[in-house]
Write a protein that holds these residues in place. Sequence first.
Motif, mmCIF file in Angstrom:
data_model
loop_
_atom_site.group_PDB
_atom_site.id
_atom_site.type_symbol
_atom_site.label_atom_id
_atom_site.label_comp_id
_atom_site.label_asym_id
_atom_site.label_seq_id
_atom_site.Cartn_x
_atom_site.Cartn_y
_atom_site.Cartn_z
ATOM 1 N N GLU A 1 49.191 -3.843 13.309
ATOM 2 C CA GLU A 1 48.793 -4.342 12.146
ATOM 3 C C GLU A 1 49.858 -5.405 11.678
ATOM 4 N N TYR B 1 51.120 -10.237 10.844
ATOM 5 C CA TYR B 1 51.675 -10.896 9.321
ATOM 6 C C TYR B 1 52.939 -11.250 9.512
ATOM 7 N N SER C 1 53.907 -14.287 7.100
ATOM 8 C CA SER C 1 53.114 -13.936 5.862
ATOM 9 C C SER C 1 53.767 -12.341 5.481
ATOM 10 N N VAL D 1 53.331 -8.555 4.876
ATOM 11 C CA VAL D 1 52.474 -7.457 5.233
ATOM 12 C C VAL D 1 51.735 -7.047 3.827
ATOM 13 N N PRO D 2 50.458 -6.542 3.794
ATOM 14 C CA PRO D 2 50.094 -6.232 2.494
ATOM 15 C C PRO D 2 50.775 -5.078 1.936
ATOM 16 N N ASP D 3 50.821 -5.085 0.789
ATOM 17 C CA ASP D 3 51.739 -3.850 0.069
ATOM 18 C C ASP D 3 51.304 -2.260 0.541
ATOM 19 N N TRP D 4 50.183 -1.892 0.872
ATOM 20 C CA TRP D 4 50.374 -0.625 1.238
ATOM 21 C C TRP D 4 51.027 -0.341 2.452
ATOM 22 N N ILE D 5 51.181 -1.351 3.340
ATOM 23 C CA ILE D 5 52.023 -1.400 4.632
ATOM 24 C C ILE D 5 53.305 -1.034 4.434
ATOM 25 N N THR E 1 56.968 -8.190 -3.913
ATOM 26 C CA THR E 1 55.976 -8.579 -4.782
ATOM 27 C C THR E 1 55.988 -7.875 -6.081
ATOM 28 N N GLN F 1 54.706 -4.269 -5.367
ATOM 29 C CA GLN F 1 55.899 -3.270 -4.666
ATOM 30 C C GLN F 1 56.949 -2.833 -5.660
ATOM 31 N N HIS G 1 55.013 -15.162 -4.319
ATOM 32 C CA HIS G 1 54.758 -13.733 -4.466
ATOM 33 C C HIS G 1 56.149 -13.264 -4.735
#
Length: 205
Positions: free
Chosen positions: A29, A33, A38, A40-44, A68, A71, A157
């Motif tokens: 996943e 990114y 890009s 990765v989403p914050d949750w990752i 971010t 984060q 970001h």
Amino acid sequence: MTERWHVPVTSIGEMLRNETAACTPLGIEAGSYTTGGSLVPDWIALKVVESWLAGHDGSFVFDGFPRTIGQAEALEQLLARRNAPLTAVLWLELDREAIEDRVKLRLVCVDCGRTFRVGWQVKETDTACPACHGKLVRRPDDDPVTLAHRMVVYQEHTAPLIEFYETRGLLRRINAGGEADDVFAQIEAAVHSPAPPANAETTLA
Ligand code: AMP
């Protein structure tokens, strides 16, 4: 840093690249990114950080985290629960031309993850890591197009974190334009010195 301070230095980007190389579900996943430049989403990112923190007590240095505001806020909560607030946030400043130059000349060891610069620690023709003899490669996201995207992502970001940490008195500005020894000397001084007075700097961004 690890040699001088005896603390682990951990790069979230490197941990993500390792996950991707190991083809874990998280790594697969994340790979979509990271290779495109890009975030990765914050949750990752937070999942990686939380699992690393769960296995480590004491001091540490995070490289490339947080990136971010979300984060940064989550990290504040994580560290408050450990009763271990941040000592300092290092902002390594470098102009665009120098960033492009360093990325163009960067080689990474696939085994130990160390980074080298062609012309400094290694030659253009070197294929083996000077530290562990692993294979030296270019990072897939070190091409000019992906770098340009990473710069845009940074402005959108990550740059807001400058004010976030300045407000908290944690920001330390480092002129990263010099050679490694010079940059490290600044980092040592910054980590061991109190924050400058809030009105000492004007605009940072
Ligand atoms: P780096 O090795 O620090 O240059 O990071 C390489 C890539 O990993 C970045 O371009 C992002 O795709 C991802 N990454 C690293 N750190 C973070 C983070 N804190 N938040 C989101 N993505 C990250």
